[in-house]
Design a protein around this motif. Structure first.
Motif, PDB file in Angstrom:
ATOM      1  N   LYS A  22       0.835  -1.194   0.000  1.00  0.00           N
ATOM      2  CA  LYS A  22       0.000   0.000   0.000  1.00  0.00           C
ATOM      3  C   LYS A  22       0.874   1.250   0.000  1.00  0.00           C
ATOM      4  O   LYS A  22       0.599   2.230  -0.681  1.00  0.00           O
ATOM      5  CB  LYS A  22      -0.944   0.009   1.202  1.00  0.00           C
ATOM      6  N   SER A  29      -6.199   2.981  -2.784  1.00  0.00           N
ATOM      7  CA  SER A  29      -6.948   2.832  -1.544  1.00  0.00           C
ATOM      8  C   SER A  29      -6.845   1.383  -1.057  1.00  0.00           C
ATOM      9  O   SER A  29      -6.555   0.469  -1.824  1.00  0.00           O
ATOM     10  CB  SER A  29      -8.412   3.208  -1.742  1.00  0.00           C
ATOM     11  N   GLN A  30      -7.118   1.192   0.214  1.00  0.00           N
ATOM     12  CA  GLN A  30      -7.057  -0.147   0.798  1.00  0.00           C
ATOM     13  C   GLN A  30      -8.077  -1.061   0.126  1.00  0.00           C
ATOM     14  O   GLN A  30      -7.784  -2.227  -0.161  1.00  0.00           O
ATOM     15  CB  GLN A  30      -7.326  -0.063   2.301  1.00  0.00           C
ATOM     16  N   LYS A  31      -9.247  -0.522  -0.156  1.00  0.00           N
ATOM     17  CA  LYS A  31     -10.317  -1.310  -0.789  1.00  0.00           C
ATOM     18  C   LYS A  31      -9.908  -1.789  -2.183  1.00  0.00           C
ATOM     19  O   LYS A  31     -10.091  -2.956  -2.534  1.00  0.00           O
ATOM     20  CB  LYS A  31     -11.576  -0.451  -0.865  1.00  0.00           C
ATOM     21  N   VAL A  32      -9.332  -0.897  -2.972  1.00  0.00           N
ATOM     22  CA  VAL A  32      -8.924  -1.249  -4.336  1.00  0.00           C
ATOM     23  C   VAL A  32      -7.748  -2.229  -4.306  1.00  0.00           C
ATOM     24  O   VAL A  32      -7.710  -3.180  -5.087  1.00  0.00           O
ATOM     25  CB  VAL A  32      -8.581   0.018  -5.149  1.00  0.00           C
ATOM     26  N   THR A  34      -7.057  -4.414  -1.946  1.00  0.00           N
ATOM     27  CA  THR A  34      -7.605  -5.704  -1.536  1.00  0.00           C
ATOM     28  C   THR A  34      -8.293  -6.404  -2.701  1.00  0.00           C
ATOM     29  O   THR A  34      -8.058  -7.587  -2.958  1.00  0.00           O
ATOM     30  CB  THR A  34      -8.601  -5.522  -0.369  1.00  0.00           C
ATOM     31  N   ALA A  35      -9.141  -5.674  -3.416  1.00  0.00           N
ATOM     32  CA  ALA A  35      -9.874  -6.256  -4.542  1.00  0.00           C
ATOM     33  C   ALA A  35      -8.927  -6.707  -5.648  1.00  0.00           C
ATOM     34  O   ALA A  35      -9.091  -7.792  -6.219  1.00  0.00           O
ATOM     35  CB  ALA A  35     -10.880  -5.249  -5.082  1.00  0.00           C
ATOM     36  N   THR A  36      -7.921  -5.896  -5.942  1.00  0.00           N
ATOM     37  CA  THR A  36      -6.965  -6.235  -7.004  1.00  0.00           C
ATOM     38  C   THR A  36      -6.149  -7.467  -6.629  1.00  0.00           C
ATOM     39  O   THR A  36      -5.939  -8.352  -7.458  1.00  0.00           O
ATOM     40  CB  THR A  36      -6.036  -5.038  -7.297  1.00  0.00           C
ATOM     41  N   ARG A  38      -7.057  -9.859  -4.602  1.00  0.00           N
ATOM     42  CA  ARG A  38      -7.958 -11.021  -4.681  1.00  0.00           C
ATOM     43  C   ARG A  38      -8.120 -11.481  -6.124  1.00  0.00           C
ATOM     44  O   ARG A  38      -8.113 -12.681  -6.408  1.00  0.00           O
ATOM     45  CB  ARG A  38      -9.323 -10.675  -4.099  1.00  0.00           C
TER      46      ARG A  38
END
Length: 70
Positions: A22, A29-32, A34-36, A38
Motif C-alpha cells: 500500500k 486505496s485499501q479497498k482497491v 484488496t480487490a486487485t 484477490r
C-alpha cells in the motif's frame, strides 16, 4: 485495471506485506488494493501466505505464472 501492472511490478521485487505494498503503490486505496490482490490471486498470478501471529502477517508474492507474465 490500472493498478494491476503496478502491483505485479512491485511484487516482482520480492514478497511483500499488504501494508508495504500500500505504501509502495502510491495513491491506491485499501479497498482497491484488496480487490486487485484477490483478483490476481484468483487468476493464479499471486499467492497469499498467512502467518498466524498477533496481528496476523499476510505476505503476497508472484507465482510462477506471475513471474512469467512479468
Amino acid at each position: 485495471g490500472k493498478w494491476t501492472v503496478l502491483i505485479i511490478v512491485r511484487l516482482g521485487e520480492g514478497p511483500m506485506r499488504f501494508s508495504e505494498m500500500k505504501r509502495m503503490v502510491g495513491g491506491i486505496s485499501q479497498k482497491v488494493l484488496t480487490a486487485t490482490l484477490r483478483d490476481l490471486e484468483s487468476d493464479g498470478l499471486v499467492s497469499r501466505k498467512v502467518t498466524p501471529t498477533i496481528p496476523p502477517r499476510v505476505d503476497y508474492e508472484l507465482t510462477d505464472l506471475g513471474r512469467e507474465l512479468l
